[in-house]
Design an enzyme around this catalytic site. Structure first.
Site, PDB file in Angstrom:
ATOM      1  N   ARG A  25       0.828  -1.226   0.000  1.00 34.46           N
ATOM      2  CA  ARG A  25       0.000   0.000   0.000  1.00 34.46           C
ATOM      3  C   ARG A  25       0.851   1.260   0.000  1.00 34.46           C
ATOM      4  O   ARG A  25       0.506   2.241   0.661  1.00 34.46           O
ATOM      5  CB  ARG A  25      -0.954   0.025   1.194  1.00 34.46           C
ATOM      6  CG  ARG A  25      -2.020  -1.051   1.170  1.00 34.46           C
ATOM      7  CD  ARG A  25      -3.118  -0.700   0.159  1.00 34.46           C
ATOM      8  NE  ARG A  25      -4.242  -1.608   0.226  1.00 34.46           N
ATOM      9  CZ  ARG A  25      -5.353  -1.366   0.929  1.00 34.46           C
ATOM     10  NH1 ARG A  25      -5.501  -0.259   1.575  1.00 34.46           N
ATOM     11  NH2 ARG A  25      -6.320  -2.248   0.932  1.00 34.46           N
ATOM     12  N   ARG A  38      -7.547  11.373  -6.288  1.00 34.47           N
ATOM     13  CA  ARG A  38      -8.810  10.802  -5.789  1.00 34.47           C
ATOM     14  C   ARG A  38      -9.941  11.823  -5.705  1.00 34.47           C
ATOM     15  O   ARG A  38     -11.100  11.452  -5.640  1.00 34.47           O
ATOM     16  CB  ARG A  38      -8.587  10.145  -4.424  1.00 34.47           C
ATOM     17  CG  ARG A  38      -8.071   8.732  -4.505  1.00 34.47           C
ATOM     18  CD  ARG A  38      -9.127   7.717  -4.965  1.00 34.47           C
ATOM     19  NE  ARG A  38      -9.868   7.200  -3.823  1.00 34.47           N
ATOM     20  CZ  ARG A  38     -11.167   7.351  -3.649  1.00 34.47           C
ATOM     21  NH1 ARG A  38     -11.878   8.001  -4.537  1.00 34.47           N
ATOM     22  NH2 ARG A  38     -11.753   6.844  -2.588  1.00 34.47           N
ATOM     23  N   ASP A  74      -6.472  -3.377  -7.447  1.00 27.09           N
ATOM     24  CA  ASP A  74      -7.048  -3.907  -6.203  1.00 27.09           C
ATOM     25  C   ASP A  74      -7.290  -5.400  -6.370  1.00 27.09           C
ATOM     26  O   ASP A  74      -7.605  -5.857  -7.479  1.00 27.09           O
ATOM     27  CB  ASP A  74      -8.350  -3.193  -5.838  1.00 27.09           C
ATOM     28  CG  ASP A  74      -8.727  -3.491  -4.386  1.00 27.09           C
ATOM     29  OD1 ASP A  74      -8.275  -2.754  -3.494  1.00 27.09           O
ATOM     30  OD2 ASP A  74      -9.444  -4.484  -4.147  1.00 27.09           O
ATOM     31  N   TYR A 150     -14.467 -12.129   0.596  1.00 30.19           N
ATOM     32  CA  TYR A 150     -15.242 -10.949   0.171  1.00 30.19           C
ATOM     33  C   TYR A 150     -16.463 -11.353  -0.651  1.00 30.19           C
ATOM     34  O   TYR A 150     -17.545 -10.786  -0.511  1.00 30.19           O
ATOM     35  CB  TYR A 150     -14.374  -9.992  -0.657  1.00 30.19           C
ATOM     36  CG  TYR A 150     -13.396  -9.207   0.189  1.00 30.19           C
ATOM     37  CD1 TYR A 150     -13.821  -8.104   0.927  1.00 30.19           C
ATOM     38  CD2 TYR A 150     -12.061  -9.578   0.272  1.00 30.19           C
ATOM     39  CE1 TYR A 150     -12.929  -7.395   1.721  1.00 30.19           C
ATOM     40  CE2 TYR A 150     -11.165  -8.871   1.060  1.00 30.19           C
ATOM     41  CZ  TYR A 150     -11.609  -7.779   1.784  1.00 30.19           C
ATOM     42  OH  TYR A 150     -10.733  -7.088   2.576  1.00 30.19           O
TER      43      TYR A 150
HETATM   44  O1  CP3 Z   1       0.214   0.552  -3.349  1.00 31.56           O
HETATM   45  C1  CP3 Z   1      -0.262  -0.593  -3.387  1.00 31.56           C
HETATM   46  O2  CP3 Z   1      -0.046  -1.443  -2.503  1.00 31.56           O
HETATM   47  C2  CP3 Z   1      -1.048  -1.021  -4.603  1.00 31.56           C
HETATM   48  C3  CP3 Z   1      -2.453  -0.888  -4.533  1.00 31.56           C
HETATM   49  C4  CP3 Z   1      -3.342  -1.810  -3.738  1.00 31.56           C
HETATM   50  C5  CP3 Z   1      -4.660  -1.422  -3.387  1.00 31.56           C
HETATM   51  N1  CP3 Z   1      -5.275  -2.502  -2.821  1.00 31.56           N
HETATM   52  C6  CP3 Z   1      -5.295  -0.114  -3.670  1.00 31.56           C
HETATM   53  C7  CP3 Z   1      -6.350   0.325  -2.742  1.00 31.56           C
HETATM   54  C8  CP3 Z   1      -3.159  -3.131  -3.290  1.00 31.56           C
HETATM   55  C9  CP3 Z   1      -1.926  -4.017  -3.349  1.00 31.56           C
HETATM   56  C10 CP3 Z   1      -4.394  -3.547  -2.724  1.00 31.56           C
HETATM   57  C11 CP3 Z   1      -4.628  -4.902  -2.193  1.00 31.56           C
HETATM   58  C12 CP3 Z   1      -5.828  -5.160  -1.400  1.00 31.56           C
HETATM   59  N2  CP3 Z   1      -7.092  -4.674  -1.590  1.00 31.56           N
HETATM   60  C13 CP3 Z   1      -5.885  -6.070  -0.326  1.00 31.56           C
HETATM   61  C14 CP3 Z   1      -4.722  -6.907   0.150  1.00 31.56           C
HETATM   62  C15 CP3 Z   1      -3.751  -6.116   0.912  1.00 31.56           C
HETATM   63  C16 CP3 Z   1      -4.141  -5.810   2.312  1.00 31.56           C
HETATM   64  O3  CP3 Z   1      -4.134  -4.620   2.658  1.00 31.56           O
HETATM   65  O4  CP3 Z   1      -4.426  -6.760   3.045  1.00 31.56           O
HETATM   66  C17 CP3 Z   1      -7.186  -6.078   0.176  1.00 31.56           C
HETATM   67  C18 CP3 Z   1      -7.689  -6.873   1.354  1.00 31.56           C
HETATM   68  C19 CP3 Z   1      -7.954  -5.209  -0.640  1.00 31.56           C
HETATM   69  C20 CP3 Z   1      -9.409  -4.930  -0.544  1.00 31.56           C
HETATM   70  C21 CP3 Z   1      -9.657  -3.515  -0.230  1.00 31.56           C
HETATM   71  N3  CP3 Z   1      -9.436  -2.465  -1.090  1.00 31.56           N
HETATM   72  C22 CP3 Z   1     -10.169  -2.970   0.978  1.00 31.56           C
HETATM   73  C23 CP3 Z   1     -10.522  -3.786   2.205  1.00 31.56           C
HETATM   74  C24 CP3 Z   1     -10.262  -1.596   0.799  1.00 31.56           C
HETATM   75  C25 CP3 Z   1     -10.882  -0.601   1.716  1.00 31.56           C
HETATM   76  C26 CP3 Z   1     -10.093  -0.318   2.910  1.00 31.56           C
HETATM   77  C27 CP3 Z   1      -9.563   1.084   2.872  1.00 31.56           C
HETATM   78  O5  CP3 Z   1      -8.387   1.263   3.170  1.00 31.56           O
HETATM   79  O6  CP3 Z   1     -10.374   1.982   2.557  1.00 31.56           O
HETATM   80  C28 CP3 Z   1      -9.758  -1.292  -0.480  1.00 31.56           C
HETATM   81  C29 CP3 Z   1      -9.625   0.047  -1.064  1.00 31.56           C
HETATM   82  C30 CP3 Z   1      -8.278   0.405  -1.592  1.00 31.56           C
HETATM   83  N4  CP3 Z   1      -7.521  -0.325  -2.451  1.00 31.56           N
HETATM   84  C31 CP3 Z   1      -7.576   1.599  -1.299  1.00 31.56           C
HETATM   85  C32 CP3 Z   1      -6.368   1.554  -2.025  1.00 31.56           C
HETATM   86  C33 CP3 Z   1      -5.263   2.580  -2.090  1.00 31.56           C
HETATM   87  C34 CP3 Z   1      -8.113   2.686  -0.373  1.00 31.56           C
HETATM   88  C35 CP3 Z   1      -7.958   4.063  -0.838  1.00 31.56           C
HETATM   89  C36 CP3 Z   1      -9.017   4.674  -1.680  1.00 31.56           C
HETATM   90  O7  CP3 Z   1     -10.213   4.424  -1.519  1.00 31.56           O
HETATM   91  O8  CP3 Z   1      -8.594   5.517  -2.480  1.00 31.56           O
END
Ligand code: CP3
Length: 347
Positions: A25, A38, A74, A150
């Site tokens: 992340r 965003r 994602d 999920y």
């Molecule tokens: O920089 C990086 O790591 C690359 C981008 C990346 C994202 N998601 C973008 C994202 C990666 C590698 C992921 C993986 C991901 N997505 C996982 C596995 C990694 C982990 O953290 O365990 C999981 C479980 C997800 C599912 C997911 N996506 C959730 C649960 C959420 C919401 C939680 C939150 O933080 O709001 C997301 C949204 C998400 N994916 C964001 C980002 C940067 C949040 C930011 C936004 O909404 O702009």
């Protein structure tokens, strides 16, 4: 072009000049540059516009000087072409419109072809290989269990009760879903590698909810299928999960040339359990980044000390960067890892 291959070398347990470091992340809301994008685009829109996804991928590479880039995408994107509907509701996390609960639901999932159904992901990879200037690019997917959780729950969960109820009460439905996801995710990773990803990470973020015997029965064969499909493409494969202390021997059996460690186990203890025939990645607690620099320094040094300068350590957090993390502390960790590992750390 200036080649930075210390991340790829460490994945292969080859010697490195200094310890490579990147962060799960590393692109995201803690960075002002990301928040600016965003304001104009939703998360899914960013992913679906390859130029913008590529730009967001580059942001932490430029700002932090990390040794690897991770594609901005994602783990839930494949859910869209599978026909289940995906939305990221503000403050709610991901929401799946049509969760999978019955065998008919599993069979109703659409056929999947990564190169055409998620072409925008492949296009972002192709753009990035042109712009990264020698910094290696990591592709990724979710592991079958984490994605299944999920899809079954319909969103994020604490107890995974619907998932576990399906596992324990109607295992034939659970196995059918995992079989389908293993095929989808293998195809997705292989397509990313063909498009130019130089390493891949499989995120089994929530697998720590399971006991070792349930992991072995319900998860291992499916994760193995995905990991082996990627390994057959001859790139490093990182197998990551959290809360995995008791699962590590089984995760090793499932596969991965690099095992990701969270912070609940000291790095040296984790590496001993896994065995020195695999590389390890980790394992600073992401919450440490909110502490004063003096404390961060101690913690970074401690992890490098536990790695003992052994080839095959990639520095990372134990899980993703949290939302309000101070950017200067993240940058400080990159510099500290490089500085401390340049001199042999005394054990
Ligand atoms: O920089 C990086 O790591 C690359 C981008 C990346 C994202 N998601 C973008 C994202 C990666 C590698 C992921 C993986 C991901 N997505 C996982 C596995 C990694 C982990 O953290 O365990 C999981 C479980 C997800 C599912 C997911 N996506 C959730 C649960 C959420 C919401 C939680 C939150 O933080 O709001 C997301 C949204 C998400 N994916 C964001 C980002 C940067 C949040 C930011 C936004 O909404 O702009």
């Amino acid at each position: 072009m200036e080649i930075n291959d210390r991340f790829l070398r460490a994945c292969r347990r080859e010697s490195v000049d200094i310890t490579p470091v990147w962060f799960m992340r590393q692109a995201g809301r803690y960075m002002a540059e990301y928040r600016a994008i965003r304001e104009k685009y939703s998360l899914i829109e960013i992913c679906q516009h390859p130029e913008i996804a590529a730009e967001v991928t580059m942001q932490p590479v430029r700002a932090l000087g990390v040794d690897a880039a991770i594609l901005f995408a994602d783990i839930l994107l494949p859910v869209i072409p599978l026909g289940l509907g995906l939305e990221f509701a503000k403050g709610e996390g991901p929401m799946i419109a049509s969760p999978v609960r019955t065998l008919d639901d599993v069979h109703a999932m659409k056929p999947f072809d990564a190169e055409s159904d998620l072409r925008y992901v492949m296009d972002a990879i192709r753009i990035l290989r042109g712009t990264l200037n020698g910094v290696p690019l990591i592709g990724f997917c979710g592991a079958p269990f984490t994605v299944a959780s999920y899809i079954i729950e319909g969103g994020s969960s604490r107890e995974f009760l619907k998932t576990k109820t399906m596992m324990y009460s109607t295992p034939e439905i659970f196995h059918a879903l995992m079989e389908k996801l293993a095929a989808v995710l293998s195809d997705y990773l292989v397509a990313q590698i063909r498009a130019g990803a130089q390493a891949v990470q499989v995120f089994d973020s929530w697998v720590g909810a399971l006991s070792p015997s349930d992991y072995e029965m319900f998860v291992l064969p499916y994760s193995q299928k995905v990991l082996k499909a990627a390994e057959a493409m001859n790139v490093p494969v990182i197998h990551f999960g959290t809360n995995t202390t008791t699962l590590l021997p089984f995760m090793k059996r499932a596969g991965g040339s690099v095992l990701g460690l969270d912070w609940r186990l000291p790095l040296d203890d984790g590496w001993k359990i896994i065995g020195y025939d695999r590389a390890v990645q980790g394992n600073l607690d992401p919450a440490i980044l909110f502490a004063p620099l003096s404390e961060i320094k101690k913690r970074v040094h401690d992890i490098l000390r536990r790695a003992e300068g052994r080839p095959g350590h990639i520095f990372n957090l134990g899980h993703g960067i949290l939302q309000h993390t101070p950017v200067d502390h993240v940058k400080a960790v990159v510099d500290l890892v490089h500085e401390y590992s340049a001199v042999k750390v005394e054990v």
